[in-house]
Motif scaffolding. Structure first.
Motif, PDB file in Angstrom:
ATOM      1  N   VAL A  32       1.931   0.804  17.154  1.00 50.04           N
ATOM      2  CA  VAL A  32       1.614   1.358  15.865  1.00 50.04           C
ATOM      3  C   VAL A  32       2.702   2.019  15.539  1.00 50.04           C
ATOM      4  CG1 VAL A  32       0.031   2.103  13.722  1.00 50.04           C
ATOM      5  CG2 VAL A  32      -0.990   0.379  15.352  1.00 50.04           C
ATOM      6  N   TRP A  35       6.186  -0.097  15.672  1.00 49.74           N
ATOM      7  CA  TRP A  35       5.888  -1.273  14.541  1.00 49.74           C
ATOM      8  C   TRP A  35       6.008  -0.618  13.602  1.00 49.74           C
ATOM      9  CZ3 TRP A  35       7.921  -5.664  15.861  1.00 49.74           C
ATOM     10  CH2 TRP A  35       7.535  -6.021  16.563  1.00 49.74           C
ATOM     11  N   TYR A  36       5.717   0.323  13.033  1.00 47.62           N
ATOM     12  CA  TYR A  36       5.875   1.514  11.795  1.00 47.62           C
ATOM     13  C   TYR A  36       7.010   2.003  11.258  1.00 47.62           C
ATOM     14  CZ  TYR A  36       6.657   5.199   8.061  1.00 47.62           C
ATOM     15  OH  TYR A  36       6.970   6.203   7.702  1.00 47.62           O
ATOM     16  N   ASP A  37       8.154   2.414  12.536  1.00 46.99           N
ATOM     17  CA  ASP A  37       8.794   2.552  12.303  1.00 46.99           C
ATOM     18  C   ASP A  37       9.913   1.823  12.007  1.00 46.99           C
ATOM     19  OD1 ASP A  37       8.327   5.577  12.774  1.00 46.99           O
ATOM     20  OD2 ASP A  37       9.172   4.998  15.046  1.00 46.99           O
ATOM     21  N   ILE A  40       9.260  -0.778   8.083  1.00 43.63           N
ATOM     22  CA  ILE A  40       9.457   0.660   7.267  1.00 43.63           C
ATOM     23  C   ILE A  40      10.424   0.186   6.399  1.00 43.63           C
ATOM     24  CG2 ILE A  40      10.802   2.502   7.978  1.00 43.63           C
ATOM     25  CD1 ILE A  40       7.704   2.920   5.325  1.00 43.63           C
ATOM     26  N   THR A  43       9.706  -3.322   4.730  1.00 44.82           N
ATOM     27  CA  THR A  43       8.940  -2.451   3.254  1.00 44.82           C
ATOM     28  C   THR A  43       9.670  -2.015   2.332  1.00 44.82           C
ATOM     29  OG1 THR A  43       7.405  -1.879   4.730  1.00 44.82           O
ATOM     30  CG2 THR A  43       6.892  -1.867   3.294  1.00 44.82           C
ATOM     31  N   GLY A 172       1.581  -1.517  12.309  1.00 47.12           N
ATOM     32  CA  GLY A 172       2.162  -0.777  11.877  1.00 47.12           C
ATOM     33  C   GLY A 172       3.004  -1.359  10.985  1.00 47.12           C
ATOM     34  N   LEU A 175       0.632   0.650   8.305  1.00 47.93           N
ATOM     35  CA  LEU A 175       1.377   1.653   7.949  1.00 47.93           C
ATOM     36  C   LEU A 175       1.816   1.491   7.178  1.00 47.93           C
ATOM     37  CD1 LEU A 175       0.214   4.596   8.715  1.00 47.93           C
ATOM     38  CD2 LEU A 175       1.431   4.161  10.588  1.00 47.93           C
ATOM     39  N   SER A 176       3.216   1.326   7.305  1.00 49.77           N
ATOM     40  CA  SER A 176       4.247   1.381   6.601  1.00 49.77           C
ATOM     41  C   SER A 176       4.276   1.222   5.135  1.00 49.77           C
ATOM     42  CB  SER A 176       5.475   0.703   7.202  1.00 49.77           C
ATOM     43  OG  SER A 176       4.824  -0.945   6.199  1.00 49.77           O
ATOM     44  N   SER A 204       8.914   9.398  10.733  1.00 46.13           N
ATOM     45  CA  SER A 204       8.397   9.312  11.971  1.00 46.13           C
ATOM     46  C   SER A 204       8.678  10.200  13.146  1.00 46.13           C
ATOM     47  CB  SER A 204       9.694   8.486  11.999  1.00 46.13           C
ATOM     48  OG  SER A 204      10.201   7.893  13.731  1.00 46.13           O
TER      49      SER A 204
END
Length: 547
Positions: A32, A35-37, A40, A43, A172, A175-176, A204
């Motif tokens: 998570v 993949w957020y990193d 983002i 996004t 991820g 969360l972003s 991050s």
């Protein structure tokens, strides 16, 4: 058979239920965060464009942002080769500790780069450099996390346990959006556009610390420990991935029949959906982010359901069903979303069709970047596309734009000033029923858009939910990290990662906001053929059973 690679490796330690739960939790949380990193950037695409890729040409600006997005994906295969080699030689655990660290540092770095207005061309160059590091890291992350969970899972629950990794990819993305929504709520809009957008990147560092803390609690995969104990790790995993009997076919099937299908559907559902609603349909940004957040959060459970279902019916059936449904539903779902998000735009285009005539009536989205001369007609088409307006084109000696039965007066300054051209065209079109204000759909329309996005999420879950288990089962343990990571990240890196750029280019060239969907449709159609031919039927089977 290649003596360096023996498929029959059994773990010398069967993990307990408690150990497996920790494995799933730590691996999923790390996935998570990683993949957020990576997500983002997508996004916050519009703000990234303004900060690092400023241009008077709105279409070019967003294409440059997606080009930067694609660069990260382009380096994923190299990361897969590098970290796949390390994962097969040194172990699963320590390899994905390295990848998550690299990702966290690179993502935080993007949040610290001065804007192009401050340091000029160096800004986009540094952004691209950090995207390359992110791509390398992600090339090693997915294979490591998926294999680590698969090698801890009992065979009869492998699809179920590994489905949490697939759901974590969506996590991820969710969360972003959640972090962006929180920042928008706490920071005034002007401040968020100026500097507040950097905070999600800097977060991050906190996520990296949490991920490392969780993953350091883990022990090495029992399958890898058994191989290490027996001295049966591969000498050269990359080479042996292509020399092991039958592996070339398996890699081909994994690339086109599995990854090509899942990745194009996934990015179409979430990133194309985000861009389509926010840019093409001109929906109010907060509404779009809330809808995508809800759709992503609700769809996460679908991946787990599909993974569990695949343990009973096999991995092939969900993928084929999802891909075939995608071919049937892709265009209707987006047409329906467009009519709900901005019904006035579609009605105005139907009642007052736009016709452009002139010489050399085609647009070159990258003309400004490569210092090429854009025709006057091409400039008009670019501005119409950036405004989300459909049009027809006819060759003629004189440049002219008509809306319904009305002719648009083209001001001389439009040809030199992209902003004046776009605003002038929008003003003329507004007098003929077109509405270019930010749209806030009614509650029933919002629910309809959410339902349609959940349909896309369901298609993604069908083609993605069982994939970690399937890829782990397709390849022998000694070269598993390399063999599954290489096709997965070539497919995800190029077929999926370049999707926003390619589909955006198709839209820019055609002026049809739906035309970019043809890229997804063609990739999925080819993937169905490959999957039908190359994937085994029936209940799940380990690599050993295939021989």
């Amino acid at each position: 058979m290649n003596d360096a690679v023996k498929p029959n490796i059994k773990p010398y330690h069967e993990p307990s239920e408690k150990e497996v739960r920790l494995v799933i939790a730590a691996s999923s949380a790390g996935t998570v965060f990683e993949w957020y990193d990576f997500f983002i950037y997508g996004t916050l695409a519009s703000l990234i464009g303004a900060a690092f890729f400023p241009s008077g040409n709105e279409t070019l600006q967003i294409l440059l942002v997606w080009a930067g997005f694609a660069v990260g994906f382009g380096f994923r295969p190299l990361g897969a080769i590098l970290f796949g080699y390390l994962g097969d030689r040194l172990g699963r655990k320590y390899t994905f500790l390295v990848t998550v660290t690299l990702m966290g540092i690179a993502t935080a770095g993007v949040g610290m780069i001065p804007s192009a207005a401050t340091i000029g061309l160096a800004a986009p160059v540094i952004v691209i450099a950090f995207r390359i590091l992110q791509g390398l890291a992600l090339g090693g992350e997915y294979g490591g996390a998926a294999i680590y969970v698969a090698e801890h899972a009992p065979p009869e629950k492998r699809g179920y346990y590994t489905s949490f990794i697939q759901a974590s990819v969506v996590g991820g993305f969710v969360l972003s959006i959640a972090v962006v929504l929180a920042c928008r709520a706490l920071i005034p809009a002007d401040d968020f556009a100026e500097w507040g957008w950097r905070l999600p990147f800097l977060l991050s560092i906190v996520l990296l610390i949490i991920s490392l803390w969780m993953r350091l609690k883990l022990s090495e995969s029992p399958v890898f420990r058994a191989m290490k104990e027996a001295g049966e790790t591969a000498a050269n995993p990359f080479k042996e991935s292509f020399t092991y009997p039958g592996n070339k076919k398996r890699i081909f099937v994994a690339l086109f029949g599995i990854t090509g299908v899942l990745t194009t559907i996934w990015y179409t559902a979430f990133f194309s959906g985000l861009s389509f609603l926010r840019r093409d349909m001109r929906m109010e940004e907060l509404s779009v982010e809330l809808i995508l957040f809800a759709a992503g959060l609700l769809s996460m459970g679908m991946y787990v359901i599909v993974g569990r279902w695949s343990d009973r019916v096999g991995r092939k059936k969900p993928i084929i069903i999802g891909a075939l449904l995608a071919l049937v539903l892709l265009f209707p779902v987006f047409w329906a979303m467009g009519s709900l998000a901005n019904p006035g735009l579609a009605a105005a285009a139907r009642d007052n069709p736009v016709m452009v005539t002139g010489q050399e009536c085609s647009t070159d989205p990258f003309a400004e970047l490569f210092d090429r001369e854009q025709s006057e007609c091409g400039r008009i088409l670019e501005s119409l596309t950036a405004s989300g307006v459909a049009y027809d084109v006819a060759e003629g000696d004189t440049l002219a734009v008509t809306v319904g039965d009305s002719a648009v007066a083209i001001a001389p300054e439009w040809m030199a000033d992209g902003t004046a051209r776009r605003e002038g065209l929008q003003a003329a079109l507004a007098g003929n029923g077109f509405d270019f204000s930010r749209q806030t759909p009614s509650s029933p329309a919002v629910l309809g858009i959410l339902a349609l996005l959940l349909v896309l999420g369901g298609l993604s879950a069908l083609t993605y939910g069982s994939v970690a288990a399937l890829l782990a089962e397709m390849f022998p343990p000694q070269i598993r990290y390399s063999s599954m990571s290489i096709p997965y990240h070539i497919g995800a890196g190029y077929l999926g990662g370049f999707l926003p750029l390619i589909s955006g280019f198709i839209v820019a060239r055609t002026g049809d906001v739906y035309a970019g969907l043809w890229y997804t449709w063609v990739v999925v159609a080819f993937g169905v053929i490959v999957a039908w031919w190359g994937l085994p039927d029936g209940p799940p089977r380990d690599f050993d059973d295939r021989g």
